[in-house]
Design a protein around this motif. Structure first.
Motif, PDB file in Angstrom:
ATOM      1  N   VAL A 105       4.508  62.092  34.283  1.00 17.74           N
ATOM      2  CA  VAL A 105       4.039  61.180  35.171  1.00 17.74           C
ATOM      3  C   VAL A 105       2.634  61.480  35.765  1.00 17.74           C
ATOM      4  O   VAL A 105       2.428  62.844  36.177  1.00 17.74           O
ATOM      5  CB  VAL A 105       4.986  60.984  36.496  1.00 17.74           C
ATOM      6  N   THR A 106       1.733  60.874  35.685  1.00 16.13           N
ATOM      7  CA  THR A 106       0.307  61.207  36.148  1.00 16.13           C
ATOM      8  C   THR A 106      -0.219  60.135  37.092  1.00 16.13           C
ATOM      9  O   THR A 106       0.529  59.246  37.412  1.00 16.13           O
ATOM     10  CB  THR A 106      -0.766  61.160  34.947  1.00 16.13           C
ATOM     11  N   ALA A 107      -1.190  60.473  37.713  1.00 18.91           N
ATOM     12  CA  ALA A 107      -1.936  59.505  38.776  1.00 18.91           C
ATOM     13  C   ALA A 107      -3.614  59.069  38.284  1.00 18.91           C
ATOM     14  O   ALA A 107      -3.937  60.033  37.836  1.00 18.91           O
ATOM     15  CB  ALA A 107      -2.189  60.161  40.210  1.00 18.91           C
ATOM     16  N   THR A 108      -3.830  57.826  38.500  1.00 17.35           N
ATOM     17  CA  THR A 108      -5.363  57.569  38.296  1.00 17.35           C
ATOM     18  C   THR A 108      -6.242  58.310  39.106  1.00 17.35           C
ATOM     19  O   THR A 108      -7.495  58.530  38.732  1.00 17.35           O
ATOM     20  CB  THR A 108      -5.407  56.284  38.262  1.00 17.35           C
ATOM     21  N   HIS A 109      -5.793  59.070  40.209  1.00 19.86           N
ATOM     22  CA  HIS A 109      -6.996  59.807  41.014  1.00 19.86           C
ATOM     23  C   HIS A 109      -7.718  58.810  41.689  1.00 19.86           C
ATOM     24  O   HIS A 109      -8.850  59.398  42.208  1.00 19.86           O
ATOM     25  CB  HIS A 109      -7.383  60.730  40.096  1.00 19.86           C
ATOM     26  N   THR A 110      -7.237  57.600  42.181  1.00 14.65           N
ATOM     27  CA  THR A 110      -7.972  56.717  42.914  1.00 14.65           C
ATOM     28  C   THR A 110      -7.785  57.405  44.648  1.00 14.65           C
ATOM     29  O   THR A 110      -6.719  57.627  44.924  1.00 14.65           O
ATOM     30  CB  THR A 110      -7.483  55.449  42.952  1.00 14.65           C
ATOM     31  N   HIS A 111      -8.925  57.906  45.117  1.00 13.12           N
ATOM     32  CA  HIS A 111      -9.002  58.273  46.205  1.00 13.12           C
ATOM     33  C   HIS A 111      -8.779  57.455  47.700  1.00 13.12           C
ATOM     34  O   HIS A 111      -8.666  57.817  48.746  1.00 13.12           O
ATOM     35  CB  HIS A 111     -10.407  59.008  46.534  1.00 13.12           C
ATOM     36  N   ASN A 112      -8.697  55.968  47.170  1.00 16.90           N
ATOM     37  CA  ASN A 112      -8.451  55.085  48.161  1.00 16.90           C
ATOM     38  C   ASN A 112      -6.796  54.603  48.101  1.00 16.90           C
ATOM     39  O   ASN A 112      -6.508  53.493  47.986  1.00 16.90           O
ATOM     40  CB  ASN A 112      -9.110  53.881  47.818  1.00 16.90           C
ATOM     41  N   ALA A 113      -5.929  55.518  47.771  1.00 10.82           N
ATOM     42  CA  ALA A 113      -4.470  55.386  47.733  1.00 10.82           C
ATOM     43  C   ALA A 113      -3.748  56.492  48.230  1.00 10.82           C
ATOM     44  O   ALA A 113      -4.398  57.671  48.317  1.00 10.82           O
ATOM     45  CB  ALA A 113      -4.163  55.132  46.151  1.00 10.82           C
ATOM     46  N   PRO A 114      -2.408  56.373  48.534  1.00  8.44           N
ATOM     47  CA  PRO A 114      -1.637  57.470  49.151  1.00  8.44           C
ATOM     48  C   PRO A 114      -1.468  58.665  48.011  1.00  8.44           C
ATOM     49  O   PRO A 114      -1.910  58.353  46.829  1.00  8.44           O
ATOM     50  CB  PRO A 114      -0.243  56.740  49.541  1.00  8.44           C
ATOM     51  N   ARG A 115      -0.851  59.584  48.484  1.00  4.60           N
ATOM     52  CA  ARG A 115      -0.270  60.595  47.454  1.00  4.60           C
ATOM     53  C   ARG A 115       1.375  60.430  47.659  1.00  4.60           C
ATOM     54  O   ARG A 115       1.920  59.969  48.674  1.00  4.60           O
ATOM     55  CB  ARG A 115      -0.710  62.094  47.861  1.00  4.60           C
ATOM     56  N   ILE A 116       1.949  61.042  46.838  1.00  2.00           N
ATOM     57  CA  ILE A 116       3.523  60.976  46.908  1.00  2.00           C
ATOM     58  C   ILE A 116       3.875  62.514  46.557  1.00  2.00           C
ATOM     59  O   ILE A 116       3.326  63.165  46.113  1.00  2.00           O
ATOM     60  CB  ILE A 116       4.096  60.178  45.825  1.00  2.00           C
ATOM     61  N   ALA A 117       5.333  62.783  46.674  1.00  8.92           N
ATOM     62  CA  ALA A 117       6.227  63.890  46.292  1.00  8.92           C
ATOM     63  C   ALA A 117       5.399  65.115  47.400  1.00  8.92           C
ATOM     64  O   ALA A 117       4.654  65.006  48.081  1.00  8.92           O
ATOM     65  CB  ALA A 117       5.851  64.038  44.854  1.00  8.92           C
ATOM     66  N   ASP A 118       6.316  66.272  46.894  1.00  9.47           N
ATOM     67  CA  ASP A 118       6.195  67.478  47.854  1.00  9.47           C
ATOM     68  C   ASP A 118       4.744  68.317  47.292  1.00  9.47           C
ATOM     69  O   ASP A 118       4.682  68.095  46.045  1.00  9.47           O
ATOM     70  CB  ASP A 118       7.404  68.167  47.890  1.00  9.47           C
TER      71      ASP A 118
END
Length: 446
Positions: A105-118
């Protein structure tokens, strides 16, 4: 969980025409795109402040692969980052039977979005509050439903690889006015390669494209509006073009964006909107124009490469593995006050591998810089070795050892002591590719 996270169910076609366990000893592929835009934005900005609205929606894109024997899954989220994703991977194993160490599982790293998980112990990352953890559970539910659907609709497929070039990234570690800043270093290392993995059905219709490129999605950072930013714009342009090419299909092709070695890479056009100060209408409009333009440039190159891929094959053998290396912790320096780092001795560096024949998708749980990937690619026995940053966790920046001579952003934000992360990444991934035994703790400094 609050009601705003239960408004958009993902359908479950478990009784559909492809709803059976895979048995054929050839490639089967399924891909699903699902909306993960939060209904309530309160408390979800990973930086100080709040999101003011939604400019464009956020999505998850899930890719399911099976060679008749081995199942694996890769999920890309339109988020700034995902922390320790182990609970989701373990849930996927319990509910779907896909082994946890076969899931990336990865993220696109858009800084205009939340983060998830601990935040993993020792990692250097923004910590979320109660709203963030509620949103995390919402995203987890969506991922499970999306992969259940992708598995159910998976069909015989073939696979091919191509590369292109896009000049929309630039090294961002610049020495100016006697100090190192986040700027525009046109002479610094920057990998312009666009990797494209094309998955199509046996009739030639695209099922999914996996894209790998190294750039921060920070073009509209400062608008305080939810947006997929550069990566989201690129995926939108590609998916729209593929839909126009195949408008008679029931299932639309999905574009799965994976971040390459982006730890030192900024967008070439970044208007530098001041964070925490609301931009005026003209500034905002220019920022979104720059976002769409750069997304279009990458998207057009992806389409060109994808349409030129030849020698696709259904005879793809899949191998997947994950390893965790305990690395000595280094405290962050000159980082944002919202960053959290537990006082522990080691931090878990998570490595993953999805190997599709002679193609290696190598995952690393942080923001890897260009030189580390260059070293990995030079030493890999597989010419087609891609690096996926932010895979299954985000512990911080992961610079090469030589960089520690300079007080640059990637060193200040690195949670690992000098002499450990670079070797752990390169040696660990090479060990998985070559089938060598795992090392659970990083070796000493060189």
């Amino acid at each position: 969980m609050s009601s705003e996270y239960a408004e958009r169910p993902v359908s479950d076609p478990s009784d559909g025409p492809y709803a059976h366990a895979p048995t054929e000893r050839s490639l089967r592929v399924g891909a699903v795109k699902a909306d993960i835009t939060p209904g309530d934005l309160t408390g979800l900005h990973p930086m100080p402040g709040e999101f003011s609205g939604v400019h464009d929606p956020l999505f998850l894109r899930a890719l399911y692969l099976c060679d008749g024997d081995t199942e694996t899954a890769l999920v890309s989220l339109d988020l700034i980052e995902a922390g320790d994703i182990t609970p989701l991977r373990e849930r996927l194993e319990r509910e779907l039977g896909i082994p946890a160490d076969h899931v990336v599982v990865t993220a696109t790293h858009t800084h205009n979005a939340p983060r998830i998980a601990d935040v993993s112990p020792g990692a250097l990352a923004h910590a979320g509050g109660p709203e963030s953890f509620a949103y995390t559970e919402f995203v987890y539910d969506r991922v499970v439903a999306a992969l259940r659907r992708a598995r159910a609709i998976a069909r015989p497929a073939r696979f091919g690889v191509g590369t292109g070039t896009a000049d929309v990234n630039v090294n961002r570690e610049e020495f100016a006015d006697g100090r190192w800043i986040l700027g525009h270093n046109a002479h610094g290392p920057s990998d312009k390669t666009v990797w494209v993995l094309r998955f199509e059905d046996l009739a030639g219709a695209p099922i999914a494209l996996l894209v790998n490129y190294a750039v921060h999605s920070t073009v509209v950072f400062g608008t305080s509006e939810i947006s997929g930013d550069l990566a989201g714009a690129a995926c939108r342009h590609i998916e729209d073009a593929l839909a126009e090419d195949h408008d008679d299909r029931d299932e639309e092709a999905v574009v799965v964006w994976t971040p390459g070695p982006l730890g030192d890479q900024a967008p070439r056009v970044d208007l530098g909107l001041p964070f925490g100060v609301a931009p005026d209408a003209r500034q905002r409009a220019r920022a979104y124009t720059a976002m769409e333009a750069q997304g279009l440039l990458v998207g057009a190159e992806v389409l060109r490469v994808a349409r030129g891929v030849r020698d696709l094959t259904p005879a793809v053998r899949i191998r997947a593995e994950q390893r965790t290396v305990a690395c000595p912790v280094k405290a962050g320096r000159d980082v944002m006050a919202t960053m959290r780092q537990d006082a522990v001795d080691t931090v878990p560096l998570r490595l993953s591998l999805i190997r599709l024949g002679d193609v290696a998708l190598a995952g690393v749980s942080g923001e890897v810089v260009t030189e580390v990937y260059q070293r990995l690619r030079a030493r890999s026995p597989l010419a087609r070795t891609l690096l996926v940053s932010l895979a299954n966790d985000r512990i911080g920046y992961l610079p090469d050892d030589a960089r520690f001579d300079r007080p640059v952003h990637s060193v200040n934000g690195c949670p690992v002591r000098r002499g450990y992360a670079e070797d752990a990444i390169v040696d660990g991934i090479l060990g998985m590719i070559e089938g060598r035994p795992a090392r659970t703790r990083a070796g000493g400094a060189r």
